[in-house]
Design an enzyme around this catalytic site. Sequence first.
Site, short mmCIF file in Angstrom:
data_model
loop_
_atom_site.label_atom_id
_atom_site.label_comp_id
_atom_site.label_asym_id
_atom_site.label_seq_id
_atom_site.Cartn_x
_atom_site.Cartn_y
_atom_site.Cartn_z
N CYS A 202 -0.03 0.74 5.60
CA CYS A 202 -1.16 0.17 4.88
C CYS A 202 -1.29 -1.34 5.05
O CYS A 202 -2.00 -2.00 4.29
CB CYS A 202 -1.06 0.51 3.39
SG CYS A 202 -1.03 2.27 3.04
N CYS A 221 -1.23 -2.99 -5.42
CA CYS A 221 -0.48 -1.74 -5.36
C CYS A 221 -0.38 -1.07 -6.72
O CYS A 221 -0.21 0.15 -6.79
CB CYS A 221 0.91 -1.97 -4.79
SG CYS A 221 1.96 -3.00 -5.85
#
Length: 235
Positions: A202, A221
Site C-alpha cells: 500500500c 491507517c
Amino acid sequence: MLQSNLAAKAEQLNLRFARLPAESLLKEVFAHGLLGRAALVSSFGGEAAVLLHMLSKIAPDAPILFIDTELLFPETLAYQAELATRFQLSNVQRLRADTSFTDPTRRLHRSDPEACCALRKTAPLQAALAPYAAWASGRKRFQGGARSTLELFEAEHGTGRIKLNPLANWSPKQITSYFEAHDLPRHPLTAKGYGSLGCAPCTSPAKGRAGRWQDRAKTECGIHLPATTPKGENA
C-alpha cells in the site's frame, strides 16, 4: 476518567508546555512520569530515528511498540534492527496480529484496506497499549491532512489515555538538521523516493504521505483515529 476531564487535562498540558523543546517533553513523560506509565509507538519509518535517538538519551529502556504487520518492506525490518542496536534500545516490543483465520492469504488489503489496517495494526496496538496511561508518536503538522492541526498533547477518545506528539510543530528542515547534527542513518528507501513508509503493498514512492494508499480516499491507517472494533470481531 471522563472524556471531558481528559480533554481539559490535555488543554492544560498544551498551555503549560507549549514552548518546551521536544527533548524536554520526552524527559518529562518518560523520565519524570508526567503522564504515568507511557510508551513510544514507532513505525521505524523515514523520520523515526529522530524520536528514537532522543529517547535513547533519556530512557533507553522505555517501551517502544513496533507494529509488524508482516507486510512491511524488508528494508524497514532491517532498519528497525539497525536503530535498536545503534541506539541501544533495550525494550523494543514487536506487535503482530493473529491473521491465520482472518487473512490467511494476505490479500485483505486488496479488497478492504480499512479492515486490513484494523486487523494488522489497530487491534494489536490497542491491546498492547492497555497497561499504559499515555503514548507518544512522531506525527507532525507539516504532514498535512488531519495532522495539520496537531497539538502536543491530545485526549485519546474512548481509552482514557493522553497522546503526546513531541514533534508536532517541527518543520522538514528541523528534521533534516537533526539527522545531520547527530549523523543518524536514513531509512534505505528514502533515497528511492519514498516520503512515507508503510506496508509494502500500500506504499509507493511519492513526496510526503502522497504515496500511501494511492487512488484511495484513505489517508490514515487507523491507529490515530477513534478506536473501533476490527471487522470480523465481536464488539
